[in-house]
Enzyme design. Sequence first.
Site, PDB file in Angstrom:
ATOM      1  N   LEU A  89      -7.546   1.204  -1.346  1.00 49.46           N
ATOM      2  CA  LEU A  89      -6.657   1.239  -2.512  1.00 49.46           C
ATOM      3  C   LEU A  89      -6.942   0.150  -3.538  1.00 49.46           C
ATOM      4  O   LEU A  89      -6.166  -0.033  -4.477  1.00 49.46           O
ATOM      5  CB  LEU A  89      -5.177   1.187  -2.095  1.00 49.46           C
ATOM      6  CG  LEU A  89      -4.682   2.393  -1.281  1.00 49.46           C
ATOM      7  CD1 LEU A  89      -3.195   2.274  -1.007  1.00 49.46           C
ATOM      8  CD2 LEU A  89      -4.976   3.697  -2.007  1.00 49.46           C
ATOM      9  N   LEU A 136       0.817  -1.209   0.000  1.00 47.70           N
ATOM     10  CA  LEU A 136       0.000   0.000   0.000  1.00 47.70           C
ATOM     11  C   LEU A 136       0.856   1.267   0.000  1.00 47.70           C
ATOM     12  O   LEU A 136       1.960   1.286   0.558  1.00 47.70           O
ATOM     13  CB  LEU A 136      -0.919   0.024   1.215  1.00 47.70           C
ATOM     14  CG  LEU A 136      -1.844  -1.173   1.409  1.00 47.70           C
ATOM     15  CD1 LEU A 136      -2.774  -0.931   2.600  1.00 47.70           C
ATOM     16  CD2 LEU A 136      -2.654  -1.461   0.162  1.00 47.70           C
ATOM     17  N   CYS A 137       0.321   2.315  -0.589  1.00 47.25           N
ATOM     18  CA  CYS A 137       1.027   3.592  -0.673  1.00 47.25           C
ATOM     19  C   CYS A 137       0.801   4.406   0.593  1.00 47.25           C
ATOM     20  O   CYS A 137       0.213   5.501   0.568  1.00 47.25           O
ATOM     21  CB  CYS A 137       0.559   4.370  -1.907  1.00 47.25           C
ATOM     22  SG  CYS A 137       1.058   3.596  -3.454  1.00 47.25           S
ATOM     23  N   THR A 138       1.251   3.876   1.715  1.00 49.23           N
ATOM     24  CA  THR A 138       1.195   4.570   2.994  1.00 49.23           C
ATOM     25  C   THR A 138       2.295   4.030   3.888  1.00 49.23           C
ATOM     26  O   THR A 138       2.528   2.810   3.914  1.00 49.23           O
ATOM     27  CB  THR A 138      -0.175   4.403   3.694  1.00 49.23           C
ATOM     28  OG1 THR A 138      -0.060   4.884   5.044  1.00 49.23           O
ATOM     29  CG2 THR A 138      -0.624   2.964   3.714  1.00 49.23           C
TER      30      THR A 138
END
Length: 403
Positions: free
Chosen positions: A391, A351-353
Site C-alpha cells: 500500500l 492499512l486498508c485491511t
Amino acid sequence: MNAKPTGPIPADYAGQPMLQVAGRSAGDWAAAGTPLYLYDASAVQARIARFRAAMPERIALHYAIKANPLPSLIAAIAPQVDGIDVASAGEMDKALAPMDAAAVSFAGPGKRDAELDAAIRAGVTLNLESEGEAERALAIGERLGTTPRLAVRVNPDFELRGSGMKMGGRASPFGIDAARVPALVRRLIAAGAAWRGFHIYAGSQALSAEAVIETQAATIGLAARLADEAGALPPLVNLGGGFGIPYFPGDLPLDVEAVGAALAGELDRLDTQYAIELGRWLVGEAGIYLARVIDRKESQGETFVVVDGGLHHHLAATGNFGTVVRRNYPVAVAHRMQDAPEEVVTVVGPLCTPLDRLADRVALPRTQVGDLIAIFASGAYGASASPQGFLGHPPVREVLAGV
C-alpha cells in the site's frame, strides 16, 4: 467489554514507569520519526553472556541472521559469536562484512548456481539440502579449481516436541532424509570436498527445556549413528537451535541453564565440535516496535486506537506470520508503563485491511493522539519478515541503541 490478555513484557523493561532503552526515553528515540524498531544492544550482549555461562565450553554459538539482518546489529553481534548462519546470497554478503568466511554457513533449499558459485569462491560452508545440490556444488568447485566446504543438512526422523515450527520427523524440503545421508557423505569425501559435518535442525520456538533436552540428545545420537555408517567423523555437528521466547499470555521463559546442564552429559557420545545456532532467542526480546497514535475512534461500542505503523512493518504482531490463533504480543503505552488500565482498546494500523490489527481488545491506560504504543518481543522476524511495500506507506526506521 472484556479485555484479552497480552504476553509478558520482557524483564529488561517490565519494571520501568517510563520506557527507557540505553538510558534514553522511548520518546527521545522516537523524536526523529515513527514507526520505529528499537534494538537494545546491551540486552543482546546479556543474552550471549547467559548462553556462554549456561552451555558447556565445547558448544560454539552461531547467530542465525534470518531473525534480524540489520547490518549494524550483525556487526555488533559478530565479535561475540563463533559463527553466522545465512539462508541466501544477500544474507551471506551481510555476514561476510564482519565475519571470516570460514565461520559462515549457508543453508536453505533451492540455492541457485550463482549462489553456490559465490559461496564456494568466498570459502563459505554450504549446508547441502539435496543430492542434486551436492552434485552441482561439486561440479562448480571443479570448474573453479576450488575445494568446496560442504556440510550435509539432515532431515531427522524426529521433531522438536512442542515447537512452534516443526522442522523434522516428516517429509520436508529441508535437508536430506537421514537414511540417505551416509552414502552422500562418502560421495563428498571421495570427490575431494572439504566435508564440514552435519546440520540437524528439528524445530524452532520451543519453551520447554525438557523438549529441547530430549531433542538435543536424539540429535547427537543421530549424528553418531550417521558418522558410524558413513565411516567418517564429522568436523562439526550443528545442533540447530529451537530456543523460544515468551510472546503470548501464559508463556514462560526457556530454562537454558537446565538445557546446558543436560547437554554436558551428552557431548562425549561423539568426539567432535558442536554448535548451536540461535536467532530469535538472542535478539527477539531486545527489540521494541514503537508506533505513534494518530487517531481514536468509536465504532459500535468498541474503541480503536489508530497508529502510524502496522502489518506492513510488524506482520508477526498482527498474527499473520507463523501463528494459527491470533494472540496479543506484550504491549504498553510507552510513557505510562506502570499506570493502571483505564480502557479496553484495539490498536490498529493505517492499512486498508481488517488484518492490520496490532493488539486486539487490550486493557491500557487511556491513550491520546501523540502517545507512543510499544510492542515488545519485536527484535526477531519483524521488519525483514513484513510486507513493507504493501500500500505504499513509508518504510520503518530501525535503530540499534547502546553501541
